[in-house]
Write a protein that holds these residues in place. Sequence first.
Motif, PDB file in Angstrom:
ATOM      1  N   TYR A  74      53.254   7.208  23.999  1.00 42.21           N
ATOM      2  CA  TYR A  74      52.433   6.657  25.076  1.00 42.21           C
ATOM      3  C   TYR A  74      52.338   5.134  24.971  1.00 42.21           C
ATOM      4  O   TYR A  74      52.329   4.427  25.994  1.00 42.21           O
ATOM      5  CB  TYR A  74      51.032   7.265  25.034  1.00 42.21           C
TER       6      TYR A  74
ATOM      7  N   CYS B 289      47.434   4.175  32.970  1.00 45.22           N
ATOM      8  CA  CYS B 289      47.383   5.608  32.697  1.00 45.22           C
ATOM      9  C   CYS B 289      47.926   5.912  31.293  1.00 45.22           C
ATOM     10  O   CYS B 289      47.357   6.718  30.549  1.00 45.22           O
ATOM     11  CB  CYS B 289      48.186   6.358  33.756  1.00 45.22           C
TER      12      CYS B 289
ATOM     13  N   LYS C 260      45.920   7.511  28.055  1.00 45.88           N
ATOM     14  CA  LYS C 260      46.378   8.644  27.244  1.00 45.88           C
ATOM     15  C   LYS C 260      46.404   8.271  25.757  1.00 45.88           C
ATOM     16  O   LYS C 260      45.994   9.057  24.893  1.00 45.88           O
ATOM     17  CB  LYS C 260      47.778   9.068  27.706  1.00 45.88           C
TER      18      LYS C 260
ATOM     19  N   LEU D 232      53.878  11.447  31.793  1.00 43.84           N
ATOM     20  CA  LEU D 232      52.583  11.346  31.115  1.00 43.84           C
ATOM     21  C   LEU D 232      51.854  12.683  31.078  1.00 43.84           C
ATOM     22  O   LEU D 232      50.648  12.720  30.807  1.00 43.84           O
ATOM     23  CB  LEU D 232      51.717  10.300  31.828  1.00 43.84           C
ATOM     24  N   ASP D 233      52.575  13.764  31.395  1.00 48.36           N
ATOM     25  CA  ASP D 233      52.008  15.112  31.342  1.00 48.36           C
ATOM     26  C   ASP D 233      50.857  15.263  32.333  1.00 48.36           C
ATOM     27  O   ASP D 233      49.807  15.839  32.028  1.00 48.36           O
ATOM     28  CB  ASP D 233      51.543  15.446  29.922  1.00 48.36           C
ATOM     29  N   LEU D 234      51.055  14.735  33.546  1.00 51.97           N
ATOM     30  CA  LEU D 234      50.062  14.826  34.610  1.00 51.97           C
ATOM     31  C   LEU D 234      50.613  15.676  35.747  1.00 51.97           C
ATOM     32  O   LEU D 234      51.800  15.575  36.093  1.00 51.97           O
ATOM     33  CB  LEU D 234      49.691  13.437  35.134  1.00 51.97           C
TER      34      LEU D 234
ATOM     35  N   PRO E 124      48.526   9.581  39.475  1.00 51.80           N
ATOM     36  CA  PRO E 124      47.194   8.982  39.349  1.00 51.80           C
ATOM     37  C   PRO E 124      46.954   7.926  40.427  1.00 51.80           C
ATOM     38  O   PRO E 124      47.895   7.425  41.056  1.00 51.80           O
ATOM     39  CB  PRO E 124      47.230   8.350  37.956  1.00 51.80           C
TER      40      PRO E 124
ATOM     41  N   HIS F 183      49.498  15.533  38.925  1.00 47.68           N
ATOM     42  CA  HIS F 183      49.503  14.741  40.153  1.00 47.68           C
ATOM     43  C   HIS F 183      49.600  13.269  39.786  1.00 47.68           C
ATOM     44  O   HIS F 183      49.233  12.856  38.676  1.00 47.68           O
ATOM     45  CB  HIS F 183      48.228  14.989  40.968  1.00 47.68           C
TER      46      HIS F 183
ATOM     47  N   SER G 218      40.956   7.398  40.543  1.00 48.14           N
ATOM     48  CA  SER G 218      40.893   8.446  39.520  1.00 48.14           C
ATOM     49  C   SER G 218      40.797   7.845  38.120  1.00 48.14           C
ATOM     50  O   SER G 218      40.077   8.355  37.259  1.00 48.14           O
ATOM     51  CB  SER G 218      42.120   9.348  39.619  1.00 48.14           C
TER      52      SER G 218
ATOM     53  N   ALA H  59      54.474  10.371  36.740  1.00 48.61           N
ATOM     54  CA  ALA H  59      53.286  11.101  36.289  1.00 48.61           C
ATOM     55  C   ALA H  59      53.666  12.262  35.378  1.00 48.61           C
ATOM     56  O   ALA H  59      52.943  12.584  34.423  1.00 48.61           O
ATOM     57  CB  ALA H  59      52.503  11.610  37.501  1.00 48.61           C
ATOM     58  N   SER H  60      54.815  12.893  35.645  1.00 49.64           N
ATOM     59  CA  SER H  60      55.248  13.999  34.781  1.00 49.64           C
ATOM     60  C   SER H  60      55.575  13.500  33.375  1.00 49.64           C
ATOM     61  O   SER H  60      55.408  14.234  32.395  1.00 49.64           O
ATOM     62  CB  SER H  60      56.476  14.688  35.389  1.00 49.64           C
TER      63      SER H  60
ATOM     64  N   ASP I 222      37.805   8.204  35.356  1.00 46.01           N
ATOM     65  CA  ASP I 222      38.002   8.563  33.950  1.00 46.01           C
ATOM     66  C   ASP I 222      37.342   7.552  33.018  1.00 46.01           C
ATOM     67  O   ASP I 222      36.824   7.916  31.955  1.00 46.01           O
ATOM     68  CB  ASP I 222      39.498   8.654  33.643  1.00 46.01           C
TER      69      ASP I 222
END
Length: 718
Positions: free
Chosen positions: A257, A275, A279, A340-342, A346, A344, A350, A337-338, A354
């Motif tokens: 990350y 983002c 993480k 970062l294991d999301l 960001p 949707h 949002s 985003a995928s 957070d």
Amino acid sequence: AVVSTQSGHYGRGMRRHKQYQHDVHEPIITQYLSLCVELKKGHAAKEGLYQYKILTQNTDINSLEKVIRQFVKMAEVRAEAASKEAKAAMLEMNVIEDLDVVYTPEKLMLATVSGEDSQDRADRTVLTPWVKFLWEVYRHVLDILKNNNKVEKLYQDMAQQAFTFCIKYERKAEFRKLSDSVRNHLNLIIKHSHQTNSINLNDPVSLQLHLDTRLYQLDCAIKISLWQEAIKTINDIHALMQLSKKKPKPQALANYYKKQALVFSKANNRLFEACALMKHYQLVYDQKKTATEEEKQSLASGVLMATLAIPLPSSLSDTEKYLDLQNSTKDKNITLASYLDLAHAPTRDSLLADLVKHGIEGKVYPELQPLFTILEVDFQPLTLCKKVDTMLIQVEKLYPDLKQYTKDVREVAVLRLMRQLAQVYDKISISKVVSLIPYIEPLELELLIIGPAKSLDLQLRIDYATGTYIFGSTIQYQREDIASGPTVQQMPSEMFRSQLVSLFSALDKSVALISPNRKQQMKDQLRQEAIAAYHRSAKKDQLNMMKRKEMIETRKEFYENLNTEKEKKELQEKEKHRKEAERAEIKRRGEEEKRRTEERCQREEKHKDKLLKMEKVKKLMEHMGEKPFEGLTEEELLNMTEEDLLARGLDHMSKEKSDLQQKMKQVEKRLDYFTRAQRLVEIPKLKKEWEKAKEDDKVWWEQKRKKYRLRLCVDTTA
């Protein structure tokens, strides 16, 4: 020449060794690879290593690993020595003999023609050949070790050493090629996972080794500033994580990350940078028990600044701005985003939510704690930018690592100021707005707000005649989404739009109160009209439906018959082709059998002829000896006729006879000369010996004569 021949034929010679012997083969391959390094024979070394791998992969894999590591070490040592030699040569070339003539005419002409300095020329002549050879060594070694679970650790070590080589010698093109090779090897592992000795990516140890190598590759790509390769590597790491049933180690994930945040920072993508930092912060805060408060405070401050630096609205690239590629941007954001294991993509809102959820705004440096409240909570348009500028100046002095975000935060503060002014003012002078922003010029301000005004994120028009900003817009061009940030009231256009909606709702309720059964009566009337229309056309529609059914059945039967005939013809054609193929196959097999029989007979005849010729040659050797045929191979002996062999033997015998006669003549001549020399030396000595013997005889004679006379006198007297 001998060394070159050995290097060229060693790989083919290794095929004859069916049984591996450690004490025999390891010294041979070590010496062979040493010769290959000396001669820079990369392909010959690859052939030898491949054959050695076949011998050892099932018996002594440690020997293969040892040999490969020694081979790579030898190449690295030679490259390092060449680097030092190139630097020494450069120093010698730069020695100035005459300080009055620093640049000689030769140096000036060479620099004008080639455009290279002394270091470039020294590298090209001394260093480049060895660097090229070392690159070939890494490439060949990785190709030999790919998709083999017995040397998996060695493969990963060699890959990391190859990436280090690219960093050390600044080889960007080779880094790209190496990344593609490693990526292709991974695809081969996935494609050929069923083969023997193939790597199993479901094994956590194997997957962790691949992840470690990819993380090191990502680190090297960042060091060498190959950001496109860094993005590809991130994609590879994400694909490996998807294959794994378990999550990677927290330490590796945190490093992943962190590197992602750096790549997004270089791409000027503040949204995904924030983002990734979020993480990383969550992972360190939850998993790293030894993290100090200073470390957590530093990470939280980075997350806060990166999040607040996200533009309002989210910025697009120059190409996307001009081409309006909104769909492609959306797809790209989903892909990122995928990583970062999301689930949707960001958004700024949002990420701000957070921040509040995890209480990050209260865990930052004390100088930054009021920043979130000033930008996202308080409504203070007249002092907003001044407070932000004062705070950021202090942050730049105390925390240099956060300086990269201050420019973007200032721009966000400007747009936040303009939105707050739009809620209070209908019109305001440009000079007044500039006075509220101490760090911006009028032209910069105009360039900054023109984008949001075009996309209707900011309801603003510029009146150059009066030098004012006019806020508000018409209903037709009003956006329906609600702007984020602190608000005190709605814009006039929003208020007007909500009034129209309220008017429609009130009129609809009034109609319902005046005639509550009106809607039901209208529905009943429509139902009666539909039933009457059905009765008027029911019979006609029924007849049409029956005709349509008959027509469909007729067509269906016709097409079924047509398909049946077509299938019969196809079956007949297939049967015909099958029989022709069978006949052709039988004919081919017969011809093939006949050809094989003829070849076998020819081989047998050749073998018999060979045996007969070898027997004749042996007989000739028994009669004439082996010397006439020394230096001839078996193939050359077989190619010679019996007459040629006899002639060769007779020639050898005649040659030996003539040599013997010549030797006898030489011996005879030497003996004659020796005898004559003996006689010449003996003559004076013989004369002396004869004279001496003559004197001795005379003395002897005198003695004898005296004795005789004496005896005679005695006899006479008696």
